[in-house]
Design a protein around this motif. Structure first.
Motif, PDB file in Angstrom:
ATOM      1  N   LEU A 154       0.195  75.648  68.081  1.00 57.75           N
ATOM      2  CA  LEU A 154       0.370  76.734  67.124  1.00 57.75           C
ATOM      3  C   LEU A 154       0.584  76.199  65.716  1.00 57.75           C
ATOM      4  O   LEU A 154       1.554  75.487  65.454  1.00 57.75           O
ATOM      5  CB  LEU A 154       1.564  77.599  67.551  1.00 57.75           C
ATOM      6  CG  LEU A 154       1.395  78.295  68.910  1.00 57.75           C
ATOM      7  CD1 LEU A 154       2.687  78.969  69.348  1.00 57.75           C
ATOM      8  CD2 LEU A 154       0.266  79.321  68.855  1.00 57.75           C
ATOM      9  N   GLN A 155      -0.320  76.561  64.836  1.00 61.23           N
ATOM     10  CA  GLN A 155      -0.184  76.251  63.412  1.00 61.23           C
ATOM     11  C   GLN A 155      -0.196  77.553  62.613  1.00 61.23           C
ATOM     12  O   GLN A 155      -0.775  78.548  63.045  1.00 61.23           O
ATOM     13  CB  GLN A 155      -1.359  75.399  62.930  1.00 61.23           C
ATOM     14  CG  GLN A 155      -1.414  74.005  63.520  1.00 61.23           C
ATOM     15  CD  GLN A 155      -2.529  73.160  62.914  1.00 61.23           C
ATOM     16  OE1 GLN A 155      -3.502  73.707  62.383  1.00 61.23           O
ATOM     17  NE2 GLN A 155      -2.398  71.847  63.000  1.00 61.23           N
ATOM     18  N   ALA A 245      -0.396  81.345  63.295  1.00 62.48           N
ATOM     19  CA  ALA A 245       0.944  81.493  63.860  1.00 62.48           C
ATOM     20  C   ALA A 245       1.955  81.224  62.749  1.00 62.48           C
ATOM     21  O   ALA A 245       2.518  80.129  62.615  1.00 62.48           O
ATOM     22  CB  ALA A 245       1.125  80.542  65.036  1.00 62.48           C
ATOM     23  N   THR A 246       2.173  82.251  61.962  1.00 59.40           N
ATOM     24  CA  THR A 246       2.951  82.170  60.728  1.00 59.40           C
ATOM     25  C   THR A 246       4.229  81.346  60.875  1.00 59.40           C
ATOM     26  O   THR A 246       5.044  81.619  61.748  1.00 59.40           O
ATOM     27  CB  THR A 246       3.338  83.601  60.291  1.00 59.40           C
ATOM     28  OG1 THR A 246       2.179  84.424  60.402  1.00 59.40           O
ATOM     29  CG2 THR A 246       3.867  83.623  58.873  1.00 59.40           C
ATOM     30  N   GLY A 247       4.371  80.378  60.014  1.00 62.73           N
ATOM     31  CA  GLY A 247       5.602  79.604  59.986  1.00 62.73           C
ATOM     32  C   GLY A 247       5.593  78.392  60.902  1.00 62.73           C
ATOM     33  O   GLY A 247       6.463  77.525  60.795  1.00 62.73           O
ATOM     34  N   GLU A 248       4.637  78.317  61.817  1.00 60.66           N
ATOM     35  CA  GLU A 248       4.539  77.127  62.659  1.00 60.66           C
ATOM     36  C   GLU A 248       3.913  76.012  61.834  1.00 60.66           C
ATOM     37  O   GLU A 248       3.016  76.241  61.018  1.00 60.66           O
ATOM     38  CB  GLU A 248       3.659  77.392  63.897  1.00 60.66           C
ATOM     39  CG  GLU A 248       4.182  78.455  64.830  1.00 60.66           C
ATOM     40  CD  GLU A 248       5.258  77.948  65.793  1.00 60.66           C
ATOM     41  OE1 GLU A 248       5.584  76.740  65.755  1.00 60.66           O
ATOM     42  OE2 GLU A 248       5.777  78.767  66.569  1.00 60.66           O
ATOM     43  N   GLU A 249       4.363  74.790  62.077  1.00 58.84           N
ATOM     44  CA  GLU A 249       3.774  73.661  61.375  1.00 58.84           C
ATOM     45  C   GLU A 249       2.708  73.000  62.250  1.00 58.84           C
ATOM     46  O   GLU A 249       1.525  73.112  61.970  1.00 58.84           O
ATOM     47  CB  GLU A 249       4.870  72.656  60.967  1.00 58.84           C
ATOM     48  CG  GLU A 249       5.925  73.258  60.011  1.00 58.84           C
ATOM     49  CD  GLU A 249       5.368  73.691  58.660  1.00 58.84           C
ATOM     50  OE1 GLU A 249       4.229  73.353  58.345  1.00 58.84           O
ATOM     51  OE2 GLU A 249       6.090  74.407  57.917  1.00 58.84           O
ATOM     52  N   ASN A 250       3.142  72.343  63.286  1.00 54.88           N
ATOM     53  CA  ASN A 250       2.166  71.690  64.169  1.00 54.88           C
ATOM     54  C   ASN A 250       2.744  71.718  65.587  1.00 54.88           C
ATOM     55  O   ASN A 250       3.080  70.685  66.162  1.00 54.88           O
ATOM     56  CB  ASN A 250       1.889  70.248  63.705  1.00 54.88           C
ATOM     57  CG  ASN A 250       0.615  69.690  64.303  1.00 54.88           C
ATOM     58  OD1 ASN A 250      -0.392  70.397  64.405  1.00 54.88           O
ATOM     59  ND2 ASN A 250       0.642  68.447  64.731  1.00 54.88           N
TER      60      ASN A 250
END
Lengths: 365, 365, 365, 365
Positions: A154-155, A245-250
């Motif tokens: 999720l990014q 996926a708002t706010g996910e980094e990696n």
């Protein structure tokens, strides 16, 4: 004296390489270079970094002079550059996805085999020491028969874009079918997830059912996918991959459930691996702790510093390169993703696209 | 083209260095070399790695030919080697503790000043980007007036030793007063903690009260300490440091409480920084996220890859070297620990030892 | 049929109780009542909740009619109310600290013994099932010889006060020496920490060295303390306790290091207990998992619902009451804190105050 | 005086209830009773706990004498008991799933409406204060338009069974189609997940695509499912639910991604809620912190004790009962799941079964 990895080619010279792409603003190019330098694997002797189209001249210039070419360009040129380099007798480390189509990937695999060239693809997550431990725990039967896999990648990168303005270069090509190919999120990061599943479990994905979406404004390609997979031995996987996926980094998070135990690995806490049994405490393995070496020689060998002193993404990337350069040196197989993985991931991408097009039905890969 | 750091000396040549120590079995030597290579800061051109006593010859050989010497030997030779190198006109990166005594540290500081040489000390934890963010948040007044600091530096390394057998080389010298000096745990890792407190808070420790213990069998030096500190502005700190904290790997955990907010940093999850206010949600900052750059230019500059792709210990070490090499190049101050920090940490060590000897009373540092 | 705890007194009637304090705005009074109700331990039949001064009349009214009195008033009335109730033949559950002074606590202990009355003190943290597991792991020798304890009890409650306005009732009495006694933070929550250390380790604190502070504006009592402790068997503890730890809610975190293993318990994740050995994975125990019962019968018995379904603070409180009510019923000792713990915690408070007054020197407790 | 919830019926008497099921060995029966007692909501006056078949007599006995009946039996008797009780004029709290079929659920809804009876279903997870906060954040538009939901409900309970021996009572009925109905894992815990999604997002699931498995030896019903959902407004969800997720206890983890922000809630750390925005720090909300009340009155009202003092599963269950009892008292709607939710969850179960049977194609719910 040194614990650095000494890499020399068959003629006893230090390895050398050139790079296409990886110029100003590139994310991945500098990572290739830092990874190679950290372990002192090879010397960068030439390159066309920002003027990617000059690759023909570069390959001509380097013919017979370098050991390998690192290809860090947008997807649409992977095939042509890798093909030309292989045919010029160079080994190649080519960014994922290996090509725009399965047909191209299959052809590159054939060329590499025919020309006896090493072709590597940096599926980075398989380079993390705790992923190697996970793989080796599975292989030892610690988990028993694997029934279920849950994978998230999720990014939220596409939520950071101001769509009222022209896209910056990197986002622009990822959303452009001519540059990115027929898929965005599945080809760009979905392939990492697919490879991670097969790498850790040793199972083969047989068929997929996929539902793709384009949530980012104006995006013509997929930026979100929910994918079901059926694997050899009757195992099933649920895989979600997204760039919205708002706010996910990696957020790469892998759970594998066997009938004897399960494991959980989270890339954003990559130095740990959790293993759970039905009747015992949850066990947290720590990278390069003494008990790891007893289970996974590879996990220990691909660690540089003691537990408690964390290694990260660049180190994992360097692990892929270590194994690749060992293959370049030894002219034989080592523990890194190559043409076979390149072909399988492209099979996956095409099966996902077919499934989505055909009303989300199962498609063989 | 590249985002690597280009380092050249005043004559326009790439920087070069030599190393004393860091041979087979060394923990820290390879880290120096990997850190320097990762950012392509300098070329290693000479060294006496396992035959440390050859340092005189090395310095003679390298006189006028290298930019700096990296000193990775046991504590007892830091002073002599650093002194000789400085006097030979070299810049020096010297492992901590800078010396066996405050007097020696003070002398090295004086020599460096007189000879206009750069002297660096790798207090690694101050090289982590989220520690830089912590420092800059404090400096901006985000925490208000700082009242309380709680610091742990907990290792369990001495619990991994089988004391029924001869000690291995690394543990042997750490417990040997002739090699290690008058302190083990305080000089070895306590100095990191002390430096971290002063670096992040900008406050100065005025006095300490310390209670030292030797829990490991046969250990004549301290391997555990509880230390109270009084700082400028009326702040107080509680600091525990240990090598007998069974099962801990490298537990550096810093909490700073101001009258407006607090922060928490855990080295074993170093890519995050938690900030808490009395009336709002806890906020988790992530390394190299866009909002970090707006607060701390340094934190962003010392990051290599995006949030979600973790950097670790080697990267933090490389950050110390980046700043050190910039100073070597520019002949002026940059953001790394130098002689002043070396002297202060030795003041701390000696005050701790005095306090413990004098019935755990307060001692000025 | 039911798994509820059936509690009857010696005459075969359900237990009854009355309460002093715990009226509108009270934090702890409702917790007493909810805890008792959850396990159906006793019926509340009378009380003076907001008009605390009516306690004399209440005790007269209830003489011979109730089994126990719950005392939930500010510190200054604990002694008088508990004394009167004990002398009226009632059992008593009295909030901590048991009294304003060691002398009073000692007297209450003597009265309880002479009158054969049950006196309980809700040191809540010892009621958590994973704390019972911790205690029982230590008792079984799992940790080996205990050398070091690190305890934090960090609250930020005094940072939520607007000191430009009149204090609300609850904060007002806590900062008022007439109501709170000679100590604020140490008497209010430090005693919890002290009890937790002795409860889990089974060791006795022999002496303390304390440095108290008053950081909140206008506060005449201690609101922050750093305390060193020396325990039986040569163990040492470092304890920080604060009400000015900005942003902390109720941060009780206990680490115990033995020569064979260590444990870590965090009240804010109370359903877990971490155990670490020098050469194995970190192990996470989960409340009421099958393997817990095999180690600690008490931990399992004081759990209500399966692992994965969390229990919290009220349940821990109810555990104290379960054991207290069992003692009320059986007229014999059960597993809850009583007069001995009340006296020891007051010894601790007075020793801490003496140490702080005497220049932070060691004081016997 | 007290902060307990005072519940009286329309005649001014305290509420009373009876229970069917919930006898020895029951998981959920004691939770009903503890939840009701904790908040002093009602008195248990009758019941057939272990002799479930006596429910006819119980209803006759209690007719006109109790306010509500709690139904804690295996699935196969929910419908008949609830129907009889509603027709006898009682309000009913009936365990999930409401019935064996959609038709039965629809009938119960009609009876409740016609008879003006209150029918509650304890979808516990919607009773957690941080789930209420999640719902209210979404309702305020904090997340923007919701695009993607990722939900896991992972248990490993079926891995704790020794299948070489006769199953214990609880597991036996869950795997028996006559007792459990046409579905095991989806009907048993999948309905919780479905309800959680609709409760938090306010969106309606329109269609589902499901792939069911039976991994436990000899299990004829589903014990694992991967389900894709399409919701109103174009949102999509990926949902995995399992009883064979080895080592998981009760892993309910909800992620909701909107175009402005996302949220994450983990039942096993239920006192926290994480919210992430594209350009700011991750924010951790804590149950009953002052800033929560400003956003969600419900979240604050359904909390009993301050942040840092955790509440758990029983408290969440009690919240469902608080609202249900308020409805019993007031004869009007309150904030708890009722017949509408019962019907929708049964629609979901049947659509999932159809999809699985029909080659994993999309089915409207």
């Amino acid at each position: 004296m040194d614990n650095k990895v000494t890499m020399e080619n068959q003629e006893g010279r230090r390895l050398t390489y050139a790079m296409v792409g990886g110029g100003k603003g590139s994310f991945i190019g500098p990572i290739h270079r830092m990874a190679i330098r950290m372990d002192d694997l090879a010397d960068l002797v030439d390159g066309c970094y920002s003027h990617v189209d000059d690759w023909h001249a570069l390959i001509e210039r380097c013919r017979g002079k370098i050991d390998f070419l690192a290809v860090c360009t947008p997807n649409d040129s992977h095939y042509a550059i890798a093909k030309a380099a292989l045919e010029a007798g160079m080994d190649v480390m080519c960014e994922k996805p290996l090509s725009m189509s399965l047909a191209e990937a299959t052809e590159l695999e054939a060329i590499a085999r025919r020309r006896r060239r090493i072709l590597g693809i940096p599926f980075t997550y398989s380079g993390f020491p705790m992923v190697k431990l996970a793989r080796d725990l599975v292989a030892r039967g610690e988990l028993g028969k694997i029934d279920k896999i849950v994978l998230e990648y999720l990014q939220g990168s596409f939520r950071k874009i101001d769509f009222s303005k022209p896209l910056d270069k990197r986002n622009a090509w990822k959303m452009d079918p001519r540059k990115s190919g027929p898929s965005c999120v599945v080809a760009d990061i979905g392939v990492h997830g697919f490879h991670l599943i097969e790498h850790v479990t040793g199972l083969k994905v047989g068929s997929v059912l996929a539902d793709l979406s384009s949530f980012a404004p104006g995006n013509r390609l997929d930026d979100d996918a929910s994918i079901l997979l059926r694997l050899s031995g009757g195992a099933k996987a649920s895989f979600v991959v997204s760039k919205v996926a708002t706010g996910e980094e990696n957020g790469v998070r892998l759970r594998v459930y066997g009938d004897k135990a399960s494991l959980f690995w989270n890339q954003e806490a990559n130095n740990y691996l959790s293993v759970k049994h039905p009747f015992g405490t949850e066990q947290i393995y720590k990278r390069n702790a003494p008990y790891v070496a007893a289970i996974s020689e590879t996990s220990a060998r691909l660690s540089r510093i003691p537990a408690g002193h964390h290694e990260g993404f660049i180190e994992a990337f360097a692990n892929i390169y270590r194994e690749f350069c060992a293959a370049v040196r030894d002219r034989k197989a080592h523990d890194f993703p190559g043409p076979r993985e390149g072909v399988r991931t492209m099979r996956f991408v095409e099966a996902v696209l077919r499934s989505n097009k055909n009303g989300n039905r199962w498609e063989k890969i």
